[in-house]
Design a protein around this motif. Structure first.
Motif, mmCIF file in Angstrom:
data_model
loop_
_atom_site.group_PDB
_atom_site.id
_atom_site.type_symbol
_atom_site.label_atom_id
_atom_site.label_comp_id
_atom_site.label_asym_id
_atom_site.label_seq_id
_atom_site.Cartn_x
_atom_site.Cartn_y
_atom_site.Cartn_z
ATOM 1 N N PRO A 1 -0.975 10.741 -1.861
ATOM 2 C CA PRO A 1 -1.092 10.408 -0.429
ATOM 3 C C PRO A 1 -2.532 10.317 0.063
ATOM 4 N N LYS A 2 -3.419 11.183 -0.444
ATOM 5 C CA LYS A 2 -4.809 11.158 0.022
ATOM 6 C C LYS A 2 -5.491 9.845 -0.359
ATOM 7 N N VAL A 3 -5.091 9.272 -1.494
ATOM 8 C CA VAL A 3 -5.662 7.987 -1.911
ATOM 9 C C VAL A 3 -5.112 6.864 -1.033
ATOM 10 N N LYS A 4 -3.841 6.949 -0.674
ATOM 11 C CA LYS A 4 -3.262 5.942 0.216
ATOM 12 C C LYS A 4 -3.979 5.925 1.560
ATOM 13 N N LEU B 1 0.822 -1.212 0.000
ATOM 14 C CA LEU B 1 0.000 0.000 0.000
ATOM 15 C C LEU B 1 0.851 1.255 0.000
ATOM 16 N N TRP B 2 1.811 1.362 0.918
ATOM 17 C CA TRP B 2 2.532 2.616 1.084
ATOM 18 C C TRP B 2 3.614 2.831 0.045
ATOM 19 N N GLY C 1 0.592 -8.459 -10.672
ATOM 20 C CA GLY C 1 1.539 -7.741 -9.812
ATOM 21 C C GLY C 1 1.247 -6.259 -9.722
ATOM 22 N N GLN C 2 2.290 -5.414 -9.974
ATOM 23 C CA GLN C 2 2.160 -3.988 -9.717
ATOM 24 C C GLN C 2 1.114 -3.323 -10.603
ATOM 25 N N SER C 3 0.944 -3.788 -11.843
ATOM 26 C CA SER C 3 -0.081 -3.184 -12.693
ATOM 27 C C SER C 3 -1.461 -3.357 -12.088
ATOM 28 N N TRP C 4 -1.701 -4.489 -11.453
ATOM 29 C CA TRP C 4 -2.986 -4.710 -10.788
ATOM 30 C C TRP C 4 -3.128 -3.803 -9.571
ATOM 31 N N ASP C 5 -2.044 -3.575 -8.850
ATOM 32 C CA ASP C 5 -2.108 -2.740 -7.652
ATOM 33 C C ASP C 5 -2.648 -1.359 -7.966
ATOM 34 N N ILE C 6 -2.104 -0.724 -8.993
ATOM 35 C CA ILE C 6 -2.522 0.645 -9.287
ATOM 36 C C ILE C 6 -3.910 0.672 -9.912
ATOM 37 N N VAL C 7 -4.269 -0.374 -10.684
ATOM 38 C CA VAL C 7 -5.632 -0.464 -11.214
ATOM 39 C C VAL C 7 -6.623 -0.623 -10.065
ATOM 40 N N TRP C 8 -6.291 -1.472 -9.113
ATOM 41 C CA TRP C 8 -7.166 -1.675 -7.955
ATOM 42 C C TRP C 8 -7.334 -0.386 -7.161
ATOM 43 N N ALA C 9 -6.229 0.332 -6.933
ATOM 44 C CA ALA C 9 -6.293 1.569 -6.154
ATOM 45 C C ALA C 9 -7.138 2.624 -6.868
ATOM 46 N N ALA C 10 -6.880 2.816 -8.147
ATOM 47 C CA ALA C 10 -7.612 3.838 -8.902
ATOM 48 C C ALA C 10 -9.093 3.511 -9.000
ATOM 49 N N THR C 11 -9.420 2.229 -9.152
ATOM 50 C CA THR C 11 -10.820 1.838 -9.292
ATOM 51 C C THR C 11 -11.560 1.981 -7.974
ATOM 52 N N THR C 12 -10.955 1.562 -6.896
ATOM 53 C CA THR C 12 -11.586 1.694 -5.576
ATOM 54 C C THR C 12 -11.848 3.162 -5.243
ATOM 55 N N TRP C 13 -10.869 4.019 -5.542
ATOM 56 C CA TRP C 13 -11.018 5.452 -5.304
ATOM 57 C C TRP C 13 -12.131 6.038 -6.181
#
Length: 415
Positions: free
Chosen positions: A281-284, A274-275, A367-379
């Motif tokens: 930062p606000k999304v984290k 996550l970090w 891996g990392q491509s999924w991480d940022i897709v997951w973060a952006a979609t959840t937000w």
């Protein structure tokens, strides 16, 4: 110094000669002397020799309260005033949680460090400082109610690897800073500090000194940490040279002591991922709150006895809006995830009924491509949910996907 005429004359002579040699001038009106256990009848004579006025304790020395008794609340007023000035100078309404977190960690937490290096802060002061830090972080103001805090402060002060935000715990940091005096006592035998302890108490052996020893209040506070200090040190190769166990080079550091004292032994399954994400930062901070199931969904609002509707605004099934439903199981969320799966050529997603399991289980291959897709979609789903509630407007899933793709591109190019 001892208040006898010869010592006073010598001190005055030293200061006068230094002024003559350096070309400086002594401003007597800005000078003062502090008598300790001296009869009042002797003060006029001392003032005449030193040519300055007396001042009774407590006094401020190097920005700290200097007193022979336990500091009172009034002595810490400059610290509380400094907090107040900082809070009043910030435009908190325009700061996100990420921005407030940065200010809490870099500014507010740094203000008491000067005090904490020499004084054990009283519990009432720590409670008040924590209250101001907590209120500023969650609501951007000096005070807030407990219901406004989505996560308890103890959790926020845990290290990131243990599932917290990494905000310094003032009590533990105070202990880590004060223990450096025990280290100096062992490693710097010729220092003024060590000589003073030897002169006052007849020994510099930490094990021989105890809380029952007739020592000053400040030194007694330092000695209260001696058990941990002794357990954390060892002699190198049978010699008398002391080594600190928690650093590779064997030298004491407050950071290493804090890391050990603040570590509860638990580990978060997603702290590293996550970090280290390349996202704002606000999304984290939002994702951290969401993974703890503390975001203010309709379900969580009902648990807090806030008047609200319970059904999800993103679907038409009348299902109660929980964190898992909103981000994973809602039909609108499933549509968005399915479109993104095709857009980024992701493997078939497994819709597990838990946000952090949904994230971790599906990141095995991409891996990392999924991480940022997951973060952006959840937000984006959270913003769409708020859009529907507060503005009564909505975006179809294909337009939200375009918004997500734009956010991902912006985040990656801004790093």
């Amino acid at each position: 110094m001892e208040a006898i005429p010869r010592n006073l004359a010598i001190l005055k002579s030293i200061l006068s000669n230094f002024a003559l040699l350096s070309g400086l001038h002594i401003n007597d009106s800005k000078c003062l002397f502090v008598p300790v256990a001296i009869p009042d009848a002797s003060l006029p004579g001392i003032a005449q020799v030193l040519q300055c006025a007396p001042k009774q304790m407590p006094v401020t020395y190097l920005g700290l309260p200097l007193t022979i008794r336990k500091p009172k609340k009034i002595h810490f007023k400059p610290l509380l005033d400094a907090f107040q000035r900082k809070l009043e100078g910030w435009q908190t309404k325009f700061l996100s949680l990420g921005g407030r977190l940065t200010l809490v960690k870099t500014v507010l937490t740094a203000l008491p460090l000067h005090y904490m290096q020499v004084i054990k802060l009283p519990n009432w002061l720590v409670k008040q400082l924590d209250g101001m830090r907590r209120s500023f972080f969650w609501k951007g103001r000096e005070k807030c109610l407990g219901g406004h805090c989505l996560v308890n402060w103890a959790k926020c002060c845990l290290p990131r690897k243990c599932g917290g935000l990494g905000i310094l715990n003032l009590i533990i940091q105070n202990q880590a800073l004060l223990m450096k005096w025990l280290w100096k006592l062992k490693l710097e035998p010729n220092s003024t500090w060590t000589s003073s302890v030897q002169l006052l108490y007849g020994t510099t052996d930490i094990a021989a000194l105890s809380d029952e020893t007739r020592v000053s209040l400040a030194f007694k506070d330092i000695l209260s940490f001696k058990d941990f200090f002794i357990a954390s040190t060892s002699c190198v190769g049978g010699s008398q040279q002391l080594a600190w166990k928690w650093t590779p080079i064997g030298l004491y550091s407050s950071a290493s002591a804090y890391a050990i004292l603040a570590d509860p032994g638990l580990r978060s399954p997603y702290h590293t991922l996550l970090w280290k994400m390349k996202i704002p930062p606000k999304v984290k901070v939002f994702l951290w709150v969401a993974l703890l199931d503390r975001v203010l969904t309709q379900h969580n609002l009902l648990l807090r006895n806030w008047p609200t509707i319970s059904s999800c605004k993103c679907c038409s099934h009348g299902i109660i809006e929980t964190t898992s439903h909103l981000f994973v199981q809602c039909e609108y969320a499933v549509q968005v995830w399915t479109l993104l799966q095709a857009r980024f050529s992701l493997p078939l997603l497994t819709f597990l009924p838990d946000l952090h399991l949904f994230w971790l289980q599906n990141r095995a291959l991409p891996g990392q491509s999924w991480d940022i897709v997951w973060a952006a979609t959840t937000w984006a789903i959270w913003k769409e949910r708020n859009r529907r509630i507060f503005t009564d407007k909505s975006l179809p899933s294909n337009l939200l996907m375009a918004e997500i793709c734009a956010a991902i591109e912006a985040w990656l190019t801004s790093v």
